[in-house]
Design a protein around this motif. Structure first.
Motif, PDB file in Angstrom:
ATOM      1  N   LEU A 180       0.844  -1.190   0.000  1.00 43.54           N
ATOM      2  CA  LEU A 180       0.000   0.000   0.000  1.00 43.54           C
ATOM      3  C   LEU A 180       0.879   1.240   0.000  1.00 43.54           C
ATOM      4  O   LEU A 180       1.825   1.331   0.790  1.00 43.54           O
ATOM      5  CB  LEU A 180      -0.917   0.048   1.224  1.00 43.54           C
ATOM      6  CG  LEU A 180      -2.042  -0.973   1.360  1.00 43.54           C
ATOM      7  CD1 LEU A 180      -1.527  -2.313   1.846  1.00 43.54           C
ATOM      8  CD2 LEU A 180      -3.111  -0.443   2.306  1.00 43.54           C
ATOM      9  N   THR A 181       0.563   2.174  -0.857  1.00 42.22           N
ATOM     10  CA  THR A 181       1.243   3.467  -0.871  1.00 42.22           C
ATOM     11  C   THR A 181       0.320   4.503  -0.254  1.00 42.22           C
ATOM     12  O   THR A 181      -0.778   4.749  -0.763  1.00 42.22           O
ATOM     13  CB  THR A 181       1.616   3.882  -2.301  1.00 42.22           C
ATOM     14  OG1 THR A 181       2.447   2.879  -2.881  1.00 42.22           O
ATOM     15  CG2 THR A 181       2.367   5.204  -2.297  1.00 42.22           C
ATOM     16  N   VAL A 182       0.754   5.093   0.867  1.00 45.78           N
ATOM     17  CA  VAL A 182      -0.035   6.112   1.561  1.00 45.78           C
ATOM     18  C   VAL A 182       0.773   7.401   1.591  1.00 45.78           C
ATOM     19  O   VAL A 182       2.009   7.385   1.597  1.00 45.78           O
ATOM     20  CB  VAL A 182      -0.398   5.662   2.994  1.00 45.78           C
ATOM     21  CG1 VAL A 182      -1.307   4.457   2.952  1.00 45.78           C
ATOM     22  CG2 VAL A 182       0.856   5.356   3.802  1.00 45.78           C
ATOM     23  N   SER A 183       0.072   8.523   1.607  1.00 47.73           N
ATOM     24  CA  SER A 183       0.756   9.813   1.574  1.00 47.73           C
ATOM     25  C   SER A 183      -0.078  10.855   2.295  1.00 47.73           C
ATOM     26  O   SER A 183      -1.249  10.632   2.628  1.00 47.73           O
ATOM     27  CB  SER A 183       1.014  10.248   0.129  1.00 47.73           C
ATOM     28  OG  SER A 183      -0.217  10.450  -0.544  1.00 47.73           O
ATOM     29  N   TYR A 184       0.534  12.013   2.508  1.00 50.63           N
ATOM     30  CA  TYR A 184      -0.137  13.158   3.120  1.00 50.63           C
ATOM     31  C   TYR A 184       0.460  14.426   2.532  1.00 50.63           C
ATOM     32  O   TYR A 184       1.490  14.395   1.840  1.00 50.63           O
ATOM     33  CB  TYR A 184       0.010  13.134   4.652  1.00 50.63           C
ATOM     34  CG  TYR A 184       1.441  13.171   5.134  1.00 50.63           C
ATOM     35  CD1 TYR A 184       2.085  14.378   5.395  1.00 50.63           C
ATOM     36  CD2 TYR A 184       2.156  11.986   5.329  1.00 50.63           C
ATOM     37  CE1 TYR A 184       3.401  14.413   5.832  1.00 50.63           C
ATOM     38  CE2 TYR A 184       3.467  12.012   5.767  1.00 50.63           C
ATOM     39  CZ  TYR A 184       4.091  13.225   6.013  1.00 50.63           C
ATOM     40  OH  TYR A 184       5.395  13.251   6.430  1.00 50.63           O
ATOM     41  N   THR A 185      -0.175  15.548   2.790  1.00 43.18           N
ATOM     42  CA  THR A 185       0.295  16.832   2.285  1.00 43.18           C
ATOM     43  C   THR A 185       0.726  17.717   3.445  1.00 43.18           C
ATOM     44  O   THR A 185       0.474  17.406   4.618  1.00 43.18           O
ATOM     45  CB  THR A 185      -0.809  17.533   1.476  1.00 43.18           C
ATOM     46  OG1 THR A 185      -1.932  17.782   2.337  1.00 43.18           O
ATOM     47  CG2 THR A 185      -1.258  16.676   0.300  1.00 43.18           C
ATOM     48  N   VAL A 186       1.365  18.823   3.101  1.00 44.37           N
ATOM     49  CA  VAL A 186       1.832  19.744   4.141  1.00 44.37           C
ATOM     50  C   VAL A 186       0.657  20.389   4.861  1.00 44.37           C
ATOM     51  O   VAL A 186       0.668  20.577   6.084  1.00 44.37           O
ATOM     52  CB  VAL A 186       2.746  20.815   3.512  1.00 44.37           C
ATOM     53  CG1 VAL A 186       3.203  21.812   4.577  1.00 44.37           C
ATOM     54  CG2 VAL A 186       3.939  20.164   2.836  1.00 44.37           C
ATOM     55  N   ASN A 187      -0.392  20.710   4.108  1.00 45.68           N
ATOM     56  CA  ASN A 187      -1.564  21.355   4.709  1.00 45.68           C
ATOM     57  C   ASN A 187      -2.480  20.369   5.418  1.00 45.68           C
ATOM     58  O   ASN A 187      -3.250  20.766   6.290  1.00 45.68           O
ATOM     59  CB  ASN A 187      -2.348  22.105   3.633  1.00 45.68           C
ATOM     60  CG  ASN A 187      -1.526  23.196   2.981  1.00 45.68           C
ATOM     61  OD1 ASN A 187      -0.680  23.817   3.635  1.00 45.68           O
ATOM     62  ND2 ASN A 187      -1.751  23.431   1.696  1.00 45.68           N
ATOM     63  N   ASP A 188      -2.424  19.097   5.021  1.00 45.06           N
ATOM     64  CA  ASP A 188      -3.278  18.079   5.627  1.00 45.06           C
ATOM     65  C   ASP A 188      -2.424  16.846   5.884  1.00 45.06           C
ATOM     66  O   ASP A 188      -1.985  16.168   4.955  1.00 45.06           O
ATOM     67  CB  ASP A 188      -4.448  17.736   4.705  1.00 45.06           C
ATOM     68  CG  ASP A 188      -5.455  16.818   5.381  1.00 45.06           C
ATOM     69  OD1 ASP A 188      -5.257  16.478   6.565  1.00 45.06           O
ATOM     70  OD2 ASP A 188      -6.444  16.441   4.720  1.00 45.06           O
ATOM     71  N   LEU A 189      -2.200  16.533   7.151  1.00 42.11           N
ATOM     72  CA  LEU A 189      -1.347  15.402   7.522  1.00 42.11           C
ATOM     73  C   LEU A 189      -2.110  14.085   7.582  1.00 42.11           C
ATOM     74  O   LEU A 189      -1.554  13.077   8.027  1.00 42.11           O
ATOM     75  CB  LEU A 189      -0.689  15.676   8.884  1.00 42.11           C
ATOM     76  CG  LEU A 189       0.212  16.920   8.949  1.00 42.11           C
ATOM     77  CD1 LEU A 189       0.793  17.079  10.344  1.00 42.11           C
ATOM     78  CD2 LEU A 189       1.325  16.839   7.913  1.00 42.11           C
ATOM     79  N   SER A 190      -3.364  14.067   7.124  1.00 41.60           N
ATOM     80  CA  SER A 190      -4.143  12.828   7.128  1.00 41.60           C
ATOM     81  C   SER A 190      -3.625  11.890   6.046  1.00 41.60           C
ATOM     82  O   SER A 190      -3.359  12.305   4.910  1.00 41.60           O
ATOM     83  CB  SER A 190      -5.621  13.131   6.886  1.00 41.60           C
ATOM     84  OG  SER A 190      -6.115  14.005   7.886  1.00 41.60           O
ATOM     85  N   LEU A 191      -3.508  10.617   6.386  1.00 37.14           N
ATOM     86  CA  LEU A 191      -2.998   9.617   5.448  1.00 37.14           C
ATOM     87  C   LEU A 191      -4.122   9.132   4.541  1.00 37.14           C
ATOM     88  O   LEU A 191      -5.191   8.737   5.014  1.00 37.14           O
ATOM     89  CB  LEU A 191      -2.399   8.433   6.208  1.00 37.14           C
ATOM     90  CG  LEU A 191      -1.107   8.710   6.985  1.00 37.14           C
ATOM     91  CD1 LEU A 191      -0.722   7.495   7.820  1.00 37.14           C
ATOM     92  CD2 LEU A 191       0.028   9.075   6.033  1.00 37.14           C
ATOM     93  N   VAL A 192      -3.871   9.157   3.238  1.00 36.14           N
ATOM     94  CA  VAL A 192      -4.812   8.631   2.250  1.00 36.14           C
ATOM     95  C   VAL A 192      -4.089   7.570   1.429  1.00 36.14           C
ATOM     96  O   VAL A 192      -2.870   7.620   1.243  1.00 36.14           O
ATOM     97  CB  VAL A 192      -5.360   9.736   1.330  1.00 36.14           C
ATOM     98  CG1 VAL A 192      -6.194  10.726   2.106  1.00 36.14           C
ATOM     99  CG2 VAL A 192      -4.226  10.447   0.606  1.00 36.14           C
ATOM    100  N   VAL A 193      -4.850   6.608   0.929  1.00 35.51           N
ATOM    101  CA  VAL A 193      -4.287   5.501   0.154  1.00 35.51           C
ATOM    102  C   VAL A 193      -4.211   5.921  -1.304  1.00 35.51           C
ATOM    103  O   VAL A 193      -5.220   6.319  -1.902  1.00 35.51           O
ATOM    104  CB  VAL A 193      -5.136   4.227   0.320  1.00 35.51           C
ATOM    105  CG1 VAL A 193      -4.520   3.076  -0.464  1.00 35.51           C
ATOM    106  CG2 VAL A 193      -5.259   3.860   1.795  1.00 35.51           C
TER     107      VAL A 193
END
Length: 287
Positions: A180-193
């Motif tokens: 699974l590759t998960v990531s987040y952004t600088v403005n939103d630290l929530s992990l999405v797949v």
């Protein structure tokens, strides 16, 4: 029969005939509906009688020797040299055209956009943050005996930092292994797949490769379709989907009630959320 007229006389005869026919286009339609009798003055109004007489004059003009001679001369000239002869006479469209009326403005209708997500619309807690990933993995492994989740690293290292994007390794004993590759952004630290790739439980493959077995390639495509329906799906919600594949090779399709589909003999790699039962139901792709 009179001898052929000169060219100027023939052109003038045809021009007079053409003008008479053009004038006849404005005659009333009643002339075409009523039968013209020998004595129209006693059976029709004076205006219709006048038009009827003018039509008779056109017929006499058309049958006259001068016009017939001019028509024969024109026909012979066309047969001799029919090139570059074009009819430049344009019919005048005298019909009045009503300009299009502007359409009335339509009231604005608010269309409620329906979600295309294939995941259940549950009002769960907030999405998992990147700083909470390690603790979530520990808790997940405690609650699931046959499923394991961990952070995958390309090289052996004692440091388990959460990179962005991060690659997780999920396994179901004797069933499958998935990256699974998960990531987040600088403005939103929530992990999405972002993406998932499935393999056989004993395949030694890298995350960017693909399985040698068609059933796992189909599973990767199905999981990709699920992610595409909801690009902002959280890790917790997606893990409930992956855990439903624990009985992938023994579960019966909820449509055909078969373990393997008739076409291709493949297991039910598709999952459909059942609101009434509150669980993922297996289904064949062809069903």
């Amino acid at each position: 029969m009179s001898p052929p007229l000169a060219l100027e006389s023939q052109v003038q005869a045809l021009t007079d005939l053409y003008n008479s026919i053009q004038n006849a286009r404005h005659y009333p339609r009643e002339l075409l509906k009523n039968t013209i009798v020998p004595n129209p003055l006693t059976l029709a109004p004076p205006s219709l009688s006048l038009y009827s007489q003018q039509l008779k004059d056109i017929v006499h003009m058309l049958r006259s020797d001068a016009v017939q001679s001019a028509l024969r001369a024109a026909q012979e000239s066309e047969k001799t040299d029919g090139q570059n002869i074009m009819n430049n006479v344009r019919r005048e469209n005298r019909k009045r055209r009503r300009p299009p009326s502007p359409e009335s403005p339509q009231p604005y209708t608010v269309i409620e956009r329906q979600s295309s997500s294939l995941f259940p619309a549950t009002e769960d807690s907030a999405l998992l943050k990147s700083s909470e990933l390690v603790e979530y993995i520990r808790q997940f492994n405690k609650e699931h005996s046959s499923c394991r989740l961990g952070i995958w690293q390309g090289t052996r290292s004692s440091i388990r930092d959460v990179k962005n994007p991060a690659i997780l390794r999920f396994t179901i004993k004797d069933v499958l292994m998935a990256y699974l590759t998960v990531s987040y952004t600088v403005n939103d630290l929530s992990l999405v797949v972002e993406s998932v790739t499935a393999f056989g439980p004993r395949e030694r493959k890298l995350p960017h490769s693909q399985s040698e077995y068609s059933v796992y390639r189909m599973l990767s495509q199905e999981l990709g379709r699920m992610i595409h329906s909801d690009p902002q799906v959280g890790l917790q919600k997606f893990m409930t989907l992956l855990c439903s594949y624990e009985n992938m090779f023994t579960a019966r399709c909820d449509k055909c009630q078969r373990v393997l589909c008739v076409e291709g003999h493949v297991a039910a790699v598709e999952r459909v959320w059942d609101e009434s039962n509150g669980r993922w139901e297996p289904r064949h792709v062809s069903c």
